[in-house]
Design a protein around this motif. Structure first.
Motif, PDB file in Angstrom:
ATOM      1  N   GLU A  13       2.017  -9.188  -7.228  1.00  0.00           N
ATOM      2  CA  GLU A  13       3.122  -8.843  -6.338  1.00  0.00           C
ATOM      3  C   GLU A  13       3.893  -7.607  -6.801  1.00  0.00           C
ATOM      4  N   ASP A  14       3.789  -7.268  -8.075  1.00  0.00           N
ATOM      5  CA  ASP A  14       4.407  -6.051  -8.590  1.00  0.00           C
ATOM      6  C   ASP A  14       3.296  -5.024  -8.814  1.00  0.00           C
ATOM      7  N   PRO A  15       3.038  -4.147  -7.826  1.00  0.00           N
ATOM      8  CA  PRO A  15       1.886  -3.237  -7.918  1.00  0.00           C
ATOM      9  C   PRO A  15       1.935  -2.316  -9.125  1.00  0.00           C
ATOM     10  N   LEU A  16       3.117  -1.828  -9.493  1.00  0.00           N
ATOM     11  CA  LEU A  16       3.195  -0.887 -10.606  1.00  0.00           C
ATOM     12  C   LEU A  16       2.929  -1.584 -11.938  1.00  0.00           C
ATOM     13  N   ALA A  17       3.378  -2.846 -12.059  1.00  0.00           N
ATOM     14  CA  ALA A  17       3.048  -3.612 -13.262  1.00  0.00           C
ATOM     15  C   ALA A  17       1.549  -3.897 -13.301  1.00  0.00           C
ATOM     16  N   LEU A  18       0.982  -4.220 -12.147  1.00  0.00           N
ATOM     17  CA  LEU A  18      -0.447  -4.467 -12.066  1.00  0.00           C
ATOM     18  C   LEU A  18      -1.234  -3.205 -12.407  1.00  0.00           C
ATOM     19  N   LEU A  19      -0.703  -2.056 -12.026  1.00  0.00           N
ATOM     20  CA  LEU A  19      -1.370  -0.784 -12.297  1.00  0.00           C
ATOM     21  C   LEU A  19      -1.600  -0.604 -13.799  1.00  0.00           C
ATOM     22  N   GLY A  20      -0.580  -0.893 -14.603  1.00  0.00           N
ATOM     23  CA  GLY A  20      -0.718  -0.772 -16.045  1.00  0.00           C
ATOM     24  C   GLY A  20      -1.733  -1.744 -16.602  1.00  0.00           C
ATOM     25  N   ALA A  21      -1.697  -2.988 -16.120  1.00  0.00           N
ATOM     26  CA  ALA A  21      -2.652  -3.994 -16.593  1.00  0.00           C
ATOM     27  C   ALA A  21      -4.071  -3.628 -16.174  1.00  0.00           C
TER      28      ALA A  21
ATOM     29  N   LEU B 200      -8.295   6.704 -11.340  1.00  0.00           N
ATOM     30  CA  LEU B 200      -9.377   7.644 -11.593  1.00  0.00           C
ATOM     31  C   LEU B 200      -9.009   9.067 -11.195  1.00  0.00           C
ATOM     32  N   SER B 201      -8.102   9.219 -10.223  1.00  0.00           N
ATOM     33  CA  SER B 201      -7.697  10.563  -9.804  1.00  0.00           C
ATOM     34  C   SER B 201      -6.482  11.070 -10.579  1.00  0.00           C
ATOM     35  N   GLY B 202      -5.943  10.233 -11.489  1.00  0.00           N
ATOM     36  CA  GLY B 202      -4.806  10.646 -12.296  1.00  0.00           C
ATOM     37  C   GLY B 202      -3.503  10.717 -11.537  1.00  0.00           C
ATOM     38  N   THR B 203      -3.378   9.917 -10.474  1.00  0.00           N
ATOM     39  CA  THR B 203      -2.150   9.903  -9.680  1.00  0.00           C
ATOM     40  C   THR B 203      -1.523   8.517  -9.716  1.00  0.00           C
ATOM     41  N   THR B 204      -0.277   8.428  -9.273  1.00  0.00           N
ATOM     42  CA  THR B 204       0.412   7.150  -9.148  1.00  0.00           C
ATOM     43  C   THR B 204       0.528   6.809  -7.668  1.00  0.00           C
ATOM     44  N   PRO B 205       0.067   5.640  -7.250  1.00  0.00           N
ATOM     45  CA  PRO B 205       0.157   5.308  -5.829  1.00  0.00           C
ATOM     46  C   PRO B 205       1.600   5.112  -5.376  1.00  0.00           C
ATOM     47  N   VAL B 206       1.846   5.430  -4.131  1.00  0.00           N
ATOM     48  CA  VAL B 206       3.150   5.193  -3.523  1.00  0.00           C
ATOM     49  C   VAL B 206       3.140   3.792  -2.920  1.00  0.00           C
ATOM     50  N   THR B 207       4.226   3.057  -3.073  1.00  0.00           N
ATOM     51  CA  THR B 207       4.309   1.703  -2.534  1.00  0.00           C
ATOM     52  C   THR B 207       5.378   1.631  -1.448  1.00  0.00           C
ATOM     53  N   LEU B 208       5.279   0.617  -0.619  1.00  0.00           N
ATOM     54  CA  LEU B 208       6.245   0.414   0.456  1.00  0.00           C
ATOM     55  C   LEU B 208       7.520  -0.208  -0.089  1.00  0.00           C
ATOM     56  N   ASP B 209       8.635   0.121   0.545  1.00  0.00           N
ATOM     57  CA  ASP B 209       9.907  -0.492   0.217  1.00  0.00           C
ATOM     58  C   ASP B 209      10.043  -1.754   1.055  1.00  0.00           C
ATOM     59  N   GLY B 210       9.779  -2.899   0.435  1.00  0.00           N
ATOM     60  CA  GLY B 210       9.772  -4.145   1.196  1.00  0.00           C
ATOM     61  C   GLY B 210       8.406  -4.366   1.816  1.00  0.00           C
ATOM     62  N   GLY B 211       8.349  -5.222   2.826  1.00  0.00           N
ATOM     63  CA  GLY B 211       7.088  -5.516   3.486  1.00  0.00           C
ATOM     64  C   GLY B 211       6.635  -4.399   4.401  1.00  0.00           C
ATOM     65  N   PHE B 212       5.428  -4.555   4.928  1.00  0.00           N
ATOM     66  CA  PHE B 212       4.884  -3.543   5.828  1.00  0.00           C
ATOM     67  C   PHE B 212       5.596  -3.563   7.168  1.00  0.00           C
ATOM     68  N   SER B 213       5.958  -2.383   7.640  1.00  0.00           N
ATOM     69  CA  SER B 213       6.518  -2.182   8.980  1.00  0.00           C
ATOM     70  C   SER B 213       6.328  -0.713   9.316  1.00  0.00           C
ATOM     71  N   PRO B 214       6.397  -0.338  10.591  1.00  0.00           N
ATOM     72  CA  PRO B 214       6.291   1.082  10.923  1.00  0.00           C
ATOM     73  C   PRO B 214       7.333   1.928  10.190  1.00  0.00           C
ATOM     74  N   ARG B 215       8.542   1.399  10.053  1.00  0.00           N
ATOM     75  CA  ARG B 215       9.601   2.154   9.372  1.00  0.00           C
ATOM     76  C   ARG B 215       9.272   2.350   7.897  1.00  0.00           C
ATOM     77  N   SER B 216       8.875   1.267   7.204  1.00  0.00           N
ATOM     78  CA  SER B 216       8.580   1.403   5.773  1.00  0.00           C
ATOM     79  C   SER B 216       7.367   2.300   5.559  1.00  0.00           C
TER      80      SER B 216
END
Length: 390
Positions: free
Chosen positions: A23-31, A117-133
């Motif tokens: 549920e925490d994508p950035l924490a998962l990214l490190g693991a 693999l591309s040496g970038t950090t993914p962007v995540t949504l603020d909250g759940g998925f919606s057109p606005r987020s």
């Protein structure tokens, strides 16, 4: 990769397995970085008991969504995840990724792998998925860099964004910003694909599964390191991105991953289809079949035709018992998707479309309108919940 069951082997090297909900994508990214580089493997979406260790080389054990009611725990190596990500980059290019799917499922996990693999950090949504987020996450990416943008969505998300983009120019601009939007998890309705093209959204239909480390066939064409063939009508896939097997189930592993006379390892997809002139066409699940009046009916093929009808592009088709025919198919559509005709007329139109393509025995028996169609965390329809409802 070898097919070693870590619960039944005392000879293979092993590594630790740590559970996470993702549920925490950035924490998962490190693991995940650690798992790809020889560190502890990740247990994602796993139910029930689990071992403390898995075979060396394993990067993740991924619990499948169980959309057909049979969840499995798929063992995926670091080599397989890397191979899938590298093949995607070879086909569509590299750049910055937006994570708009749960990271605990293979499509979301591969967004993280491609970013690593591309040496970038993914962007995540603020909250759940919606057109606005989605728009709020995308537009800053346009202003802050010159990299190509990519994301991965399921068809329901695409439909939601297209509907919002009709009225909101920021959502439209966000859709148009991506070099490629990978769409998988289920079949993409043709009206949705056509509407996206009209609005300038570059969709790429993907086909694959957790067992293939995510999508490995793009717009019907296998990725560079992938081979696809049919055996008795079933699609089989070979390539370096295949999973090692199923945790704690060597029997299922042996039945699902087989070697041919040349020693090549193939994944039996359970999907029916054909390969013509190098193009893969998927007809549907071999086990998603009902027998109506003595005739075998593929519910996937019926659903694909129903979803080609305006007003029913998000519908689900399931089988139910029928006193007269033994089994029959039922269309289930959400109330929020505006029908273009009355319910009776819409059903009759759907029956005509299906009969013209598949014959009269395949015609759906009913159209049921519900407040919303139950979905799994992966975004796929929860077909078991829909069946229970009916």
């Amino acid at each position: 990769m070898s097919q070693i069951d870590p619960e039944n082997s005392t000879h293979a090297k092993s590594r630790a397995l740590i559970s996470t909900d993702g549920e925490d994508p950035l924490a998962l990214l490190g693991a995940l970085r650690g798992a790809l580089d020889g560190g502890p493997a990740l247990g994602l979406g796993m139910l029930g008991d689990r071992p403390d260790t898995v075979a060396d080389g394993t990067a993740a054990v991924i619990g499948t969504s169980g959309s057909s009611g049979i969840p499995k725990r798929v063992v995926v190596s670091a080599e397989a995840l890397r191979a899938g990500a590298e093949a995607t980059a070879s086909r569509i290019g590299t750049g910055r990724w937006l994570l708009a799917l749960p990271a605990g499922y293979v499509a979301g996990l591969q967004v993280l792998v491609r970013s690593i693999l591309s040496g970038t950090t993914p962007v995540t949504l603020d909250g759940g998925f919606s057109p606005r987020s989605f728009a709020e996450a995308t537009l800053p990416m346009l202003r802050t860099g010159t990299e190509q943008l990519f994301t991965s969505l399921v068809p329901a998300q695409v439909s939601t964004l297209l509907e919002a983009a009709e009225e909101d120019t920021t959502v439209l601009a966000a859709l148009q910003a991506y070099q490629a939007i990978l769409v998988g998890g289920q079949a993409l309705p043709e009206p949705v694909r056509e509407r996206a093209a009209e609005m300038g959204a570059r969709l790429v239909r993907t086909y694959g599964s957790t067992e293939t480390s995510g999508g490995c066939v793009y717009d019907g064409i296998p990725l560079e390191t992938v081979a696809v063939k049919t055996v008795e009508g079933e699609l089989r896939i070979a390539g370096p991105m295949l999973a090692d097997g199923y945790l704690g189930d060597p029997g299922l592993t042996a039945r699902t991953f087989v070697r041919d006379e040349h020693g090549i390892r193939w994944y039996r997809t359970g999907d029916l289809g054909i390969v013509e002139d190098g193009v893969v066409r998927v007809h549907g699940r071999a086990d998603n079949v009902i027998v109506s009046g003595g005739v075998n009916i593929s519910l996937d093929r019926v659903e694909r035709l129903v979803r080609s009808i305006p007003g029913l592009t998000g519908a689900v088709v399931v089988g139910v018992e029928d006193e007269r025919w033994g089994e029959a198919s039922v269309i289930v559509a959400a109330r929020g998707e505006a029908l273009r005709r009355s319910e009776a007329e819409q059903l009759e139109h759907a029956r005509e479309v299906v009969a013209a393509e598949l014959g009269k025995p395949a015609r759906p028996a009913r159209l049921v309108i519900v407040d919303e169609i139950a979905t799994l965390a992966s975004g796929k329809p929860d077909r078991e919940a829909v069946r229970r409802l009916l």
